[in-house]
Design a protein around this motif. Structure first.
Motif, PDB file in Angstrom:
ATOM      1  N   LYS A 178       0.818  -1.221   0.000  1.00  0.00           N
ATOM      2  CA  LYS A 178       0.000   0.000   0.000  1.00  0.00           C
ATOM      3  C   LYS A 178       0.847   1.264   0.000  1.00  0.00           C
ATOM      4  N   THR A 179       2.140   1.140   0.277  1.00  0.00           N
ATOM      5  CA  THR A 179       3.093   2.248   0.138  1.00  0.00           C
ATOM      6  C   THR A 179       4.356   1.708  -0.518  1.00  0.00           C
ATOM      7  N   TYR A 180       5.103   2.597  -1.123  1.00  0.00           N
ATOM      8  CA  TYR A 180       6.299   2.207  -1.867  1.00  0.00           C
ATOM      9  C   TYR A 180       7.505   2.247  -0.948  1.00  0.00           C
ATOM     10  N   SER A 181       8.069   1.064  -0.648  1.00  0.00           N
ATOM     11  CA  SER A 181       9.221   0.962   0.247  1.00  0.00           C
ATOM     12  C   SER A 181      10.366   0.213  -0.431  1.00  0.00           C
ATOM     13  N   ILE A 182      10.515   0.419  -1.730  1.00  0.00           N
ATOM     14  CA  ILE A 182      11.520  -0.310  -2.501  1.00  0.00           C
ATOM     15  C   ILE A 182      12.790   0.523  -2.625  1.00  0.00           C
ATOM     16  N   GLY A 183      13.875   0.005  -2.034  1.00  0.00           N
ATOM     17  CA  GLY A 183      15.161   0.678  -2.138  1.00  0.00           C
ATOM     18  C   GLY A 183      16.149  -0.088  -2.978  1.00  0.00           C
ATOM     19  N   PHE A 184      15.850  -1.349  -3.242  1.00  0.00           N
ATOM     20  CA  PHE A 184      16.672  -2.207  -4.086  1.00  0.00           C
ATOM     21  C   PHE A 184      15.750  -3.249  -4.715  1.00  0.00           C
ATOM     22  N   PHE A 185      16.284  -4.057  -5.633  1.00  0.00           N
ATOM     23  CA  PHE A 185      15.482  -5.073  -6.324  1.00  0.00           C
ATOM     24  C   PHE A 185      14.190  -4.453  -6.841  1.00  0.00           C
ATOM     25  N   SER A 186      14.356  -3.433  -7.670  1.00  0.00           N
ATOM     26  CA  SER A 186      13.206  -2.630  -8.092  1.00  0.00           C
ATOM     27  C   SER A 186      12.200  -3.413  -8.931  1.00  0.00           C
ATOM     28  N   GLU A 187      12.644  -4.484  -9.595  1.00  0.00           N
ATOM     29  CA  GLU A 187      11.718  -5.273 -10.411  1.00  0.00           C
ATOM     30  C   GLU A 187      10.641  -5.953  -9.573  1.00  0.00           C
ATOM     31  N   SER A 188      10.884  -6.078  -8.275  1.00  0.00           N
ATOM     32  CA  SER A 188       9.989  -6.867  -7.432  1.00  0.00           C
ATOM     33  C   SER A 188       8.601  -6.254  -7.273  1.00  0.00           C
ATOM     34  N   TRP A 189       8.419  -4.986  -7.678  1.00  0.00           N
ATOM     35  CA  TRP A 189       7.100  -4.370  -7.518  1.00  0.00           C
ATOM     36  C   TRP A 189       6.028  -5.151  -8.267  1.00  0.00           C
ATOM     37  N   SER A 190       6.359  -5.611  -9.473  1.00  0.00           N
ATOM     38  CA  SER A 190       5.370  -6.334 -10.279  1.00  0.00           C
ATOM     39  C   SER A 190       5.127  -7.729  -9.725  1.00  0.00           C
ATOM     40  N   LEU A 191       6.152  -8.328  -9.122  1.00  0.00           N
ATOM     41  CA  LEU A 191       5.996  -9.654  -8.538  1.00  0.00           C
ATOM     42  C   LEU A 191       5.060  -9.610  -7.333  1.00  0.00           C
ATOM     43  N   SER A 192       5.116  -8.526  -6.572  1.00  0.00           N
ATOM     44  CA  SER A 192       4.189  -8.365  -5.441  1.00  0.00           C
ATOM     45  C   SER A 192       2.746  -8.305  -5.925  1.00  0.00           C
ATOM     46  N   ILE A 193       2.522  -7.562  -7.003  1.00  0.00           N
ATOM     47  CA  ILE A 193       1.163  -7.465  -7.549  1.00  0.00           C
ATOM     48  C   ILE A 193       0.671  -8.834  -7.977  1.00  0.00           C
ATOM     49  N   GLU A 194       1.535  -9.598  -8.649  1.00  0.00           N
ATOM     50  CA  GLU A 194       1.138 -10.938  -9.089  1.00  0.00           C
ATOM     51  C   GLU A 194       0.842 -11.848  -7.908  1.00  0.00           C
ATOM     52  N   GLU A 195       1.728 -11.880  -6.917  1.00  0.00           N
ATOM     53  CA  GLU A 195       1.556 -12.804  -5.795  1.00  0.00           C
ATOM     54  C   GLU A 195       0.294 -12.503  -4.995  1.00  0.00           C
ATOM     55  N   TRP A 196       0.017 -11.236  -4.758  1.00  0.00           N
ATOM     56  CA  TRP A 196      -1.184 -10.902  -3.991  1.00  0.00           C
ATOM     57  C   TRP A 196      -2.454 -11.176  -4.797  1.00  0.00           C
ATOM     58  N   THR A 197      -2.381 -11.019  -6.110  1.00  0.00           N
ATOM     59  CA  THR A 197      -3.541 -11.347  -6.944  1.00  0.00           C
ATOM     60  C   THR A 197      -3.779 -12.848  -6.958  1.00  0.00           C
ATOM     61  N   TYR A 198      -2.692 -13.637  -6.941  1.00  0.00           N
ATOM     62  CA  TYR A 198      -2.831 -15.091  -6.855  1.00  0.00           C
ATOM     63  C   TYR A 198      -3.586 -15.503  -5.598  1.00  0.00           C
ATOM     64  N   ILE A 199      -3.439 -14.734  -4.541  1.00  0.00           N
ATOM     65  CA  ILE A 199      -4.147 -15.029  -3.291  1.00  0.00           C
ATOM     66  C   ILE A 199      -5.576 -14.483  -3.330  1.00  0.00           C
ATOM     67  N   LEU A 200      -5.713 -13.248  -3.766  1.00  0.00           N
ATOM     68  CA  LEU A 200      -7.018 -12.582  -3.772  1.00  0.00           C
ATOM     69  C   LEU A 200      -8.029 -13.305  -4.655  1.00  0.00           C
ATOM     70  N   LEU A 201      -7.620 -13.692  -5.853  1.00  0.00           N
ATOM     71  CA  LEU A 201      -8.565 -14.228  -6.829  1.00  0.00           C
ATOM     72  C   LEU A 201      -9.195 -15.554  -6.400  1.00  0.00           C
ATOM     73  N   PRO A 202      -8.426 -16.597  -6.072  1.00  0.00           N
ATOM     74  CA  PRO A 202      -9.079 -17.867  -5.723  1.00  0.00           C
ATOM     75  C   PRO A 202      -9.925 -17.797  -4.462  1.00  0.00           C
ATOM     76  N   PHE A 203      -9.468 -17.025  -3.461  1.00  0.00           N
ATOM     77  CA  PHE A 203     -10.287 -16.900  -2.257  1.00  0.00           C
ATOM     78  C   PHE A 203     -11.582 -16.145  -2.558  1.00  0.00           C
ATOM     79  N   SER A 204     -11.509 -15.128  -3.411  1.00  0.00           N
ATOM     80  CA  SER A 204     -12.723 -14.399  -3.804  1.00  0.00           C
ATOM     81  C   SER A 204     -13.684 -15.327  -4.533  1.00  0.00           C
ATOM     82  N   LEU A 205     -13.145 -16.145  -5.421  1.00  0.00           N
ATOM     83  CA  LEU A 205     -13.984 -17.100  -6.151  1.00  0.00           C
ATOM     84  C   LEU A 205     -14.630 -18.099  -5.201  1.00  0.00           C
ATOM     85  N   PHE A 206     -13.877 -18.543  -4.218  1.00  0.00           N
ATOM     86  CA  PHE A 206     -14.416 -19.506  -3.242  1.00  0.00           C
ATOM     87  C   PHE A 206     -15.577 -18.897  -2.457  1.00  0.00           C
ATOM     88  N   PHE A 207     -15.399 -17.672  -1.957  1.00  0.00           N
ATOM     89  CA  PHE A 207     -16.426 -17.058  -1.116  1.00  0.00           C
ATOM     90  C   PHE A 207     -17.661 -16.653  -1.929  1.00  0.00           C
TER      91      PHE A 207
END
Length: 372
Positions: free
Chosen positions: A130-159
């Motif tokens: 929810k805030t930008y705290s990236i000081g290194f490994f700058s590519e990881s921003w997109s990986l965070s979006i993917e990983e959290w969506t992987y969690i959000l989507l199936p649980f949303s579908l289940f509920f």
């Protein structure tokens, strides 16, 4: 047929083309950094290629995970066990590489003195939740979006399936995707009302790279998976028209609107809320053409397949490891290397190291996952 032949026979060449295009766009986005270019056109094209490459990856990822989830959703009971099976398979695919490269980046950050006070957030993908705290490994921003969506989507579908258990799974799935897309737009709208983003630099870190405002970009790929499942003939019939429309919208968004002077100050609603929507729709429309491109006898087949297979490894190491260290080494020389030589070495090292990572680490882990 051996295992390798079986794997290659089941690959969809069109999706390999998309992966190859996406990762090459991302690689090109750092060219200006390596050769110290101050040419405004090169810098602008680099920014555009990086953005387009990542957004293309997002939509493609959504299509792939959406296809997997949809098959589970309509054929199984889709219990919590189904959700955890999906997550386990995803995490086998993404986390081993990520954590290995994260440790390497921690070492580089320590060696080069990069800001690393929030290093612990990277282990839970909170570095840009929810805030930008990236000081290194700058590519990881997109990986965070993917990983959290992987969690959000199936649980949303289940509920939503539990809530609307008397409804058709076909329409419950679609309704869930639309609700999540609407939620992302609402969150971006409130962000616009409660923040002061007046420059593209701040926009880039405080909006474009933040998980809670960007998870919907992957959902357009999931929506495409739904259309492919239930309206295959329609997509196949009109795929070329969708591609042409996508190309025209691409020119509209990234050329015409810039020429017309549309910017974040004159059109805050567009840049805060709908800029990402249009980007995702562009790649959503372009993808069907490639989905139905099953195989190819092209002389470029082997190259495209190689780039596609190593694309995740390339994305992880290309900038924060290869480009940063290469740039550091170049700074120690008292003379300037030719730009073409710098780029040749950069691409060569990136793909060599990526192949090693893929062949001797990523692939064995994937084989272990599939075996078990």
């Amino acid at each position: 047929m051996n295992a390798l032949e079986k794997q290659n026979s089941t690959r969809m060449f069109g999706l390999d083309v998309i992966r190859a295009i996406a990762i090459l766009l991302v690689l090109f986005s750092h060219v200006y950094y390596l050769i110290d270019s101050t040419n405004p056109l090169v810098i602008s094209l680099s920014g555009l290629s990086g953005f387009a490459g990542v957004e293309l990856f997002f939509v493609l990822s959504g299509y792939l995970i959406g296809s997997i989830l949809l098959r589970q959703y309509i054929t199984d009971n889709f219990s919590l066990q189904s959700v955890f099976v999906f997550l386990k398979r995803r995490w086998f695919r993404t986390l081993p590489n990520y954590y290995l490269i994260l440790f390497v980046n921690l070492g580089i950050a320590f060696f080069l003195g990069y800001p690393s006070q929030y290093w612990y957030k990277y282990f839970y993908f909170f570095q840009n939740f929810k805030t930008y705290s990236i000081g290194f490994f700058s590519e990881s921003w997109s990986l965070s979006i993917e990983e959290w969506t992987y969690i959000l989507l199936p649980f949303s579908l289940f509920f939503t399936l539990k809530i609307g258990n008397k409804l058709s799974k076909k329409w419950t799935f679609l309704s869930t995707i639309f609700l999540l897309i609407i939620l992302a737009h609402i969150l971006r709208f409130f962000n616009m009302k409660n923040s002061d983003i007046s420059t593209m630099e701040v926009w880039n870190t405080n909006l474009k790279s933040i998980v809670i405002y960007r998870f919907d970009t992957i959902l357009y790929g999931v929506l495409l998976a739904w259309l492919h499942q239930f309206y295959t003939h329609f997509l196949n019939t009109y795929k070329i028209y969708f591609l042409i429309l996508a190309m025209n919208l691409f020119v509209l968004q990234f050329v015409i609107l810039n020429v017309l002077g549309v910017d974040i100050m004159s059109s805050p609603m567009y840049f805060h809320v709908f800029y990402f929507t249009l980007s995702s729709v562009i790649f959503f429309l372009a993808l069907p053409y490639f989905i139905f491109w099953k195989n190819s006898q092209s002389v470029f087949f082997a190259s495209v397949t190689f780039i596609s297979k190593t694309s995740y490894a390339v994305y992880l190491i290309h900038y924060s490891i290869v480009a940063v260290i290469f740039k550091y080494i170049l700074s120690k020389f008292s003379f300037q290397f030719p730009s073409i030589l710098i780029l040749f070495i950069y691409f060569g090292i990136t793909f060599l190291l990526s192949y090693i990572l893929y062949r001797f680490y990523e692939k064995p882990i994937m084989n272990l996952r599939d075996k078990n």
